[in-house]
Write a protein that holds these residues in place. Structure first.
Motif, mmCIF file in Angstrom:
data_model
loop_
_atom_site.group_PDB
_atom_site.id
_atom_site.type_symbol
_atom_site.label_atom_id
_atom_site.label_comp_id
_atom_site.label_asym_id
_atom_site.label_seq_id
_atom_site.Cartn_x
_atom_site.Cartn_y
_atom_site.Cartn_z
ATOM 1 N N SER A 61 0.884 -1.362 0.074
ATOM 2 C CA SER A 61 -0.018 -0.201 0.136
ATOM 3 C C SER A 61 0.975 1.348 -0.076
ATOM 4 O O SER A 61 1.967 1.225 0.634
ATOM 5 C CB SER A 61 -0.730 0.031 1.042
ATOM 6 O OG SER A 61 -1.648 -0.944 1.276
ATOM 7 N N GLY A 62 0.333 2.318 -0.436
ATOM 8 C CA GLY A 62 0.885 3.482 -0.511
ATOM 9 C C GLY A 62 0.897 4.283 -1.772
ATOM 10 O O GLY A 62 0.096 3.979 -2.543
ATOM 11 N N GLU A 63 1.758 5.339 -2.014
ATOM 12 C CA GLU A 63 1.541 6.254 -2.981
ATOM 13 C C GLU A 63 2.510 5.533 -4.277
ATOM 14 O O GLU A 63 3.520 5.025 -3.913
ATOM 15 C CB GLU A 63 2.136 7.513 -2.764
ATOM 16 C CG GLU A 63 2.327 8.613 -3.865
ATOM 17 C CD GLU A 63 2.833 10.058 -3.270
ATOM 18 O OE1 GLU A 63 2.963 10.897 -4.332
ATOM 19 O OE2 GLU A 63 3.371 10.159 -2.037
ATOM 20 N N ILE A 64 2.053 5.716 -5.520
ATOM 21 C CA ILE A 64 2.871 5.339 -6.626
ATOM 22 C C ILE A 64 3.640 6.200 -7.094
ATOM 23 O O ILE A 64 3.186 7.483 -7.329
ATOM 24 C CB ILE A 64 1.827 5.134 -7.845
ATOM 25 C CG1 ILE A 64 0.817 4.015 -7.387
ATOM 26 C CG2 ILE A 64 2.356 4.826 -9.001
ATOM 27 C CD1 ILE A 64 -0.410 3.575 -8.465
ATOM 28 N N ASP A 79 9.187 -8.232 -15.524
ATOM 29 C CA ASP A 79 9.451 -6.825 -16.022
ATOM 30 C C ASP A 79 8.926 -5.786 -14.774
ATOM 31 O O ASP A 79 7.646 -6.023 -14.589
ATOM 32 C CB ASP A 79 9.012 -6.433 -17.470
ATOM 33 C CG ASP A 79 9.865 -7.296 -18.355
ATOM 34 O OD1 ASP A 79 10.919 -7.920 -18.177
ATOM 35 O OD2 ASP A 79 9.511 -6.936 -19.462
ATOM 36 N N LEU A 80 9.665 -4.926 -14.608
ATOM 37 C CA LEU A 80 9.258 -3.780 -13.646
ATOM 38 C C LEU A 80 7.906 -2.965 -14.323
ATOM 39 O O LEU A 80 8.205 -2.408 -15.441
ATOM 40 C CB LEU A 80 10.375 -3.178 -13.094
ATOM 41 C CG LEU A 80 9.888 -1.828 -12.280
ATOM 42 C CD1 LEU A 80 9.331 -2.404 -10.868
ATOM 43 C CD2 LEU A 80 10.895 -0.852 -11.777
ATOM 44 N N MET A 81 6.900 -2.806 -13.765
ATOM 45 C CA MET A 81 5.888 -2.053 -14.293
ATOM 46 C C MET A 81 5.607 -0.728 -13.384
ATOM 47 O O MET A 81 5.548 0.429 -13.959
ATOM 48 C CB MET A 81 4.580 -2.792 -14.451
ATOM 49 C CG MET A 81 4.701 -4.116 -15.407
ATOM 50 S SD MET A 81 3.076 -4.796 -15.824
ATOM 51 C CE MET A 81 2.862 -5.545 -14.354
ATOM 52 N N VAL A 82 5.279 -1.147 -12.138
ATOM 53 C CA VAL A 82 4.944 0.020 -11.298
ATOM 54 C C VAL A 82 5.710 0.035 -10.156
ATOM 55 O O VAL A 82 6.104 -1.102 -9.442
ATOM 56 C CB VAL A 82 3.545 -0.039 -11.060
ATOM 57 C CG1 VAL A 82 2.859 0.999 -9.810
ATOM 58 C CG2 VAL A 82 2.543 0.040 -12.065
ATOM 59 N N GLU A 83 6.152 1.221 -9.465
ATOM 60 C CA GLU A 83 6.969 1.402 -8.315
ATOM 61 C C GLU A 83 5.953 1.985 -7.091
ATOM 62 O O GLU A 83 5.537 3.174 -7.458
ATOM 63 C CB GLU A 83 8.341 2.163 -8.591
ATOM 64 C CG GLU A 83 9.362 1.251 -9.023
ATOM 65 C CD GLU A 83 10.467 1.938 -9.324
ATOM 66 O OE1 GLU A 83 11.480 1.785 -8.532
ATOM 67 O OE2 GLU A 83 10.653 2.997 -10.397
ATOM 68 N N VAL A 84 6.123 1.696 -5.915
ATOM 69 C CA VAL A 84 5.104 2.221 -4.869
ATOM 70 C C VAL A 84 6.220 2.685 -3.734
ATOM 71 O O VAL A 84 7.404 2.393 -3.751
ATOM 72 C CB VAL A 84 4.359 0.987 -4.205
ATOM 73 C CG1 VAL A 84 3.435 1.723 -3.129
ATOM 74 C CG2 VAL A 84 3.326 0.434 -5.207
ATOM 75 N N ASP A 85 5.770 3.711 -3.055
ATOM 76 C CA ASP A 85 6.682 4.399 -2.205
ATOM 77 C C ASP A 85 7.049 3.103 -1.177
ATOM 78 O O ASP A 85 6.413 2.438 -0.518
ATOM 79 C CB ASP A 85 5.745 5.356 -1.098
ATOM 80 C CG ASP A 85 6.410 6.183 -0.271
ATOM 81 O OD1 ASP A 85 7.704 5.976 -0.026
ATOM 82 O OD2 ASP A 85 5.908 6.869 0.606
#
Length: 513
Positions: A61-64, A79-85
């Protein structure tokens, strides 16, 4: 209206009919038996759908902070798609690391105390209880180390979960969030968490099409299908029937069954949502003997067809009976015998091809295994207004399956074996200078032409006749004319027709002017 007016009107009708009869000197057409390809297919419309669709969510959970993909992009598994805080997970890792260090120190201390307790217990310097307490403290310290290690691994996994990676190799088909959005984890949120994006494997796609219930019985998984889309009108795509859904859907009072067609899509030409036209190939016969379905006749059509050809119906029936006695025809593939084999309606045995006389006087041929006497009893029960049981309805459905014809005995939109795989029929063949009725066995039919598997030679020619319904209508009209004129001819009609075309021709000539 006076009788004189009625007679005049009838005379005019007869004169016009006479004129038309002079033009239509040939009542039939002879068509040679030919070799042709027969293809049976079912057509429907549908839409392209991905074969595998995955909704991607984040366990953290957290900010994208970053979105590394966009719609339409192909990604590989991992593959990396999204990074979260990562701030909260990173702090959790640090705390778990510290707890592990403390647990290890406590374990070292407990291990030293246990060694001393073992030595003192050997010299009887401490009691049994003190020795057991030292061993318990050592075991607790070991357990604390293990718990700390597990907590550290969990914290590291949570830190890794902040980097959302592709679960499969596929294409990004939709993005549901943007950078800066705060998301929730499905492992902590009872609402199921936030969907970040949707991806699908477009190397395999499928078409969901709805097929009418009258055709669904002909379709089986594994059948080949051809799919066309508006984007590539001249490029058909090959597929195969994957499955038939068991639950029907009703659209505009029509019962339809969903059918899934799987298609290879390595070039990614087919996109989800494209409208398609699907043709399911049910059967095919290449270069087989075939005749038009209009030439096929059932036993109830033979008498009317013979009259059109100017033949004696009784003589035709005798020829057919003699032919059957000499060469009995049967179709072991579908369990039917020749439709010409008739038994009395009172026969209580379940003989294939037995006949039943209907209340209107027509004689129909029942399928194999149907008891004619039982069908007759059920019909009498229904005429008396009695309610039919489920077993009665099942018998009637089997007895009259495919009986709704178009004059030649073929049901155009039915789901019966006769419509797809043919059966046994009668055709009139022109051989030499005469016309001969012949029993034939048909195979696959596309409802325009039928494959002939038995009864005809490549050198034969079959006669195309008007439909049975048209012949019956003409006969009924003639009967009404006879009833209106007291069962005889219209006064003066016989003389006019017998004296040749003088009066008819004159009348016809007057009309042309």
């Amino acid at each position: 209206m006076s009788n004189r007016t009625v007679v005049a009107s009838l005379l005019a009708l007869v004169v016009v009919a006479g004129c038309k009869k002079e033009k239509e000197q040939v009542a039939y057409q002879a068509v040679a038996v030919e070799r042709r390809d027969i293809v049976v297919s079912a057509q429907a419309a549908g839409t392209i759908q991905p074969d595998t669709v995955v909704e991607v969510k984040s366990k953290a959970s957290g900010e994208i902070l970053n979105i590394a993909v966009q719609t339409g992009q192909d990604v590989q598994r991992g593959d990396l798609m999204v990074e979260v805080d990562q701030r909260v997970p990173r702090n959790t890792v640090a705390q778990a690391q510290a707890d592990l260090e403390v647990a290890k120190a406590q374990l070292t201390n407990a291990e030293s105390k246990k060694h001393r307790a073992d030595e003192l217990f050997q010299t009887k310097s401490i009691t049994q209880e003190e020795h057991e307490q030292a061993a318990l403290d050592y075991a607790s310290a070991k357990a604390s180390v293990i718990r700390a290690q597990v907590s550290l691994e969990t914290a590291r996994d949570q830190l890794e979960d902040t980097k959302v990676r592709a679960p499969i190799s596929g294409t990004i088909i939709s993005l549901a969030v943007s950078r800066g959005a705060v998301i929730s984890s499905p492992t902590k949120d009872v609402g199921g968490g936030t969907v970040l994006l949707t991806m699908a494997d477009l190397n395999l796609v499928q078409v969901k099409t709805l097929v009418d219930e009258t055709d669904i019985g002909k379709i089986k998984p594994g059948m080949r299908a051809t799919v066309t889309v508006d984007a590539y009108p001249n490029r058909p795509f090959d597929g195969e029937v994957l499955k038939i859904e068991p639950q029907a859907e009703v659209q505009q009072n029509v019962t339809m069954f969903p059918v899934l067609i799987r298609i290879e899509n390595q070039q990614k030409l087919l996109k989800p949502g494209m409208n398609t036209e699907v043709e399911i190939h049910i059967g095919r016969r290449d270069s087989v003997l075939a005749i038009p379905n209009a030439a096929l006749r059932t036993p109830r059509d033979v008498a009317s067809a013979a009259q059109v050809l100017g033949l004696n119906p009784q003589t035709v029936q005798e020829e057919l009976a003699k032919e059957q006695q000499q060469t009995p025809q049967s179709d072991s593939g579908n369990g039917r015998t020749s439709l010409g084999a008739s038994t009395p309606a009172t026969d209580t045995t379940a003989k294939p091809g037995s006949t039943l006389t209907m209340p209107n006087g027509r004689t129909i041929t029942l399928p194999a295994g149907v008891d004619a006497a039982q069908v007759k009893a059920i019909m009498e029960k229904r005429m008396k207004g009695q309610e039919l049981s489920a077993a009665d309805r099942a018998v009637m459905q089997k007895a009259f399956a495919g009986m709704r014809g178009n004059g030649g005995g073929m049901r155009r939109n039915g789901n019966n074996d006769a419509a797809l795989y043919g059966g046994s029929y009668i055709v009139f063949v022109k051989r030499g200078t005469g016309i001969k009725p012949v029993h034939i066995t048909t195979g696959l039919t596309d409802l325009d032409y039928s494959e002939v598997t038995k009864g005809l030679e490549p050198t034969d020619s079959v006669l195309l006749l008007p439909s049975a319904g048209l012949i019956e209508s003409q006969q009924e009209f003639q009967q009404r004319v006879n009833q209106m004129t007291g069962g005889g001819a219209v006064p003066g009609m016989r003389n006019n027709t017998s004296t040749g075309g003088a009066s008819s021709g004159a009348a016809g000539g007057g009309r042309r002017q």
